[in-house]
Scaffold this active site. Structure first.
Site, PDB file in Angstrom:
ATOM      1  N   ASP A 106     -25.453 -38.936 -11.205  1.00  0.00           N
ATOM      2  CA  ASP A 106     -26.903 -39.127 -11.220  1.00  0.00           C
ATOM      3  C   ASP A 106     -27.414 -39.626 -12.567  1.00  0.00           C
ATOM      4  O   ASP A 106     -28.625 -39.705 -12.772  1.00  0.00           O
ATOM      5  CB  ASP A 106     -27.627 -37.838 -10.837  1.00  0.00           C
ATOM      6  CG  ASP A 106     -27.416 -36.732 -11.864  1.00  0.00           C
ATOM      7  OD1 ASP A 106     -26.609 -36.935 -12.794  1.00  0.00           O
ATOM      8  OD2 ASP A 106     -28.043 -35.669 -11.732  1.00  0.00           O
TER       9      ASP A 106
ATOM     10  N   ASP B  26     -10.457 -43.868   1.972  1.00  0.00           N
ATOM     11  CA  ASP B  26     -11.374 -44.797   2.629  1.00  0.00           C
ATOM     12  C   ASP B  26     -10.974 -46.228   2.282  1.00  0.00           C
ATOM     13  O   ASP B  26      -9.795 -46.508   2.070  1.00  0.00           O
ATOM     14  CB  ASP B  26     -12.803 -44.477   2.168  1.00  0.00           C
ATOM     15  CG  ASP B  26     -13.848 -44.781   3.224  1.00  0.00           C
ATOM     16  OD1 ASP B  26     -14.088 -45.975   3.483  1.00  0.00           O
ATOM     17  OD2 ASP B  26     -14.426 -43.838   3.794  1.00  0.00           O
TER      18      ASP B  26
ATOM     19  N   HIS C  67     -18.011 -49.877   2.309  1.00  0.00           N
ATOM     20  CA  HIS C  67     -18.019 -48.564   2.963  1.00  0.00           C
ATOM     21  C   HIS C  67     -17.518 -47.462   2.042  1.00  0.00           C
ATOM     22  O   HIS C  67     -18.167 -46.419   1.880  1.00  0.00           O
ATOM     23  CB  HIS C  67     -17.165 -48.610   4.229  1.00  0.00           C
ATOM     24  CG  HIS C  67     -17.204 -47.362   5.047  1.00  0.00           C
ATOM     25  ND1 HIS C  67     -16.292 -46.341   4.884  1.00  0.00           N
ATOM     26  CD2 HIS C  67     -18.043 -46.963   6.020  1.00  0.00           C
ATOM     27  CE1 HIS C  67     -16.571 -45.372   5.737  1.00  0.00           C
ATOM     28  NE2 HIS C  67     -17.629 -45.720   6.444  1.00  0.00           N
TER      29      HIS C  67
ATOM     30  N   SER D 224     -20.006 -41.463   9.291  1.00  0.00           N
ATOM     31  CA  SER D 224     -19.369 -41.759   7.996  1.00  0.00           C
ATOM     32  C   SER D 224     -20.155 -41.200   6.835  1.00  0.00           C
ATOM     33  O   SER D 224     -19.579 -40.774   5.824  1.00  0.00           O
ATOM     34  CB  SER D 224     -19.248 -43.271   7.794  1.00  0.00           C
ATOM     35  OG  SER D 224     -18.036 -43.783   8.259  1.00  0.00           O
TER      36      SER D 224
END
Length: 403
Positions: A159, A114, A147, A321
């Site tokens: 997390d 990406d 992005h 996406s």
């Protein structure tokens, strides 16, 4: 004087655009200016020459122009609310996956090819990701658009920085592969170089939330390389649902060997922008998805979210996406539940446990992702007594798509 100036500028303004070549051996590239080389595929991007000159060189198999790529996010609804911020977890039943499976995912690696990522974003930093820049051929990555950071956080973010945000892949390892030269410069060669590097460095799953309207030999070869190495490709299906449903590559290639992901609304229906096509495999939430972002990211594209107990910058994103990395993360959990599965088996299991009860359509594929159902099936938990009626699968033959 004006004429002379125009002539003096002509060579630069008419400079030959970059070209992609397939070669027989490295000797065929002697004397050429190589921008990027993907040695395992015997492919290189070169500039400063013409197609005709390249075709005359011994050992050159083919010559093509490069194909542009762009990320597949769209403008998100302009709202700052965080009520039910991660609705996508309930919608896909990811919140019901057993903790032991989330932990077992540490043996699986997801690569995100990406725009790079902000490695200081807490959700990313906590995973200490493997990094590679396919443009500079170095480990140094960044993210000027936000992005790649967003996609990586949805796929495999940690997390431990707060309860409001976590990635779909539990403890899976994260690999960041940057494939853009700057905010708006992608091409298929850098994409292919990123895919090949990820395969060669241990990725089990590669997420591709990027696309373009045309494909190329280098992209096809990179997809085949991943498939041959039992790496699962998960790609965004495209955002052309309101503009003619133009095919999006690489999704139109990986849809038959991997998973091409459409986007749904909170009602479980296809988002209007989501591309309808024969290659769509499955669907996942793609409207107002929560993810990590960067300070430089556009506030129009990524309306900011304030999460009281989480550190870092967070925002809402819309587009296929952001549906794709949810499926990539789910695939990591399925593989963690049953490591003996092959990549095609992981894909098929995810498809057949989705909300469509085994039937397929071109808008949402086999239906909305059901993470816990897929994990349970991988663990050997029997299907419900009302056995899903598995329809004949759609053709898994790329020949009609790849021509």
């Amino acid at each position: 004087m004006g004429t002379f100036a125009a002539l003096a500028l002509a060579p630069a303004s008419l400079a030959a655009p970059p070209l992609t070549v397939g070669y027989m051996s490295p000797a065929a590239l002697t004397g050429l200016h190589i921008v990027v080389e993907v040695a395992p595929l015997h492919i290189a991007e070169v500039d400063g020459t013409t197609p005709g000159a390249l075709r005359k060189r011994p050992g050159i198999r083919w010559v093509q122009t490069t194909e542009a790529r762009h990320h597949l996010g769209t403008a998100s609804p302009a709202t700052q609310t965080v009520a039910n911020a991660e609705w996508e977890f309930a919608a896909t039943r990811s919140n019901l996956v057993p903790g032991n499976v989330l932990r077992a995912a540490e043996n699986i690696t997801i690569a995100v090819v990406d725009t790079g990522a902000d490695l200081t974003a807490p959700a990313i930093a906590a995973k200490d990701p493997i990094t590679y820049n396919a443009v500079t051929n170095t480990p140094t990555v960044s993210d000027s658009t936000g992005h790649g950071t967003f996609v990586a956080s949805v796929a495999g973010g940690s997390d431990i920085v707060g309860s409001e945000l976590r990635g779909f892949a539990g403890d899976a390892k994260l690999m960041i592969v940057q494939a853009n030269a700057d905010a708006n410069t992608f091409d298929d060669v850098d994409e292919a170089a990123g895919i090949v590097w990820a395969v060669d460095h241990g990725a089990n799953i590669i997420n591709l939330s990027i696309g373009g309207a045309d494909t190329s030999q280098v992209e096809k070869d990179a997809v085949d390389y991943a498939v041959a190495h039992n790496v699962l490709l998960v790609a965004a299906a495209g955002n052309t649902g309101t503009s003619g449903n133009v095919l999006s590559y690489p999704a139109a290639l990986v849809g038959s060997d991997g998973l091409a992901v459409a986007a749904t609304t909170s009602r479980g229906t296809r988002a209007p922008f989501s591309t309808v096509a024969s290659y769509v495999s499955i669907a996942a939430p793609g409207v107002h998805v929560l993810g990590a972002t960067t300070a430089a990211a556009s506030r129009a594209d990524y309306p900011r979210a304030t999460l009281p107990s989480a550190q870092g910058s967070y925002a809402f994103g819309t587009g296929t996406s952001y549906a794709s990395p949810q499926v990539a993360g789910a695939a990591a959990l399925v593989w963690a539940a049953e490591p003996a599965l092959t990549a095609p088996q992981v894909a098929a299991l995810i498809e057949r446990t989705a909300s469509g009860n085994g039937s397929w359509n071109s808008a949402t594929g086999y239906g909305v992702l059901d993470v816990v159902a897929a994990v349970d099936r991988a663990l050997g938990v029997p299907a419900p007594s009302q056995t899903r009626s598995i329809a004949a699968p759609r053709p898994r033959n790329r020949s009609s798509i790849r021509s």
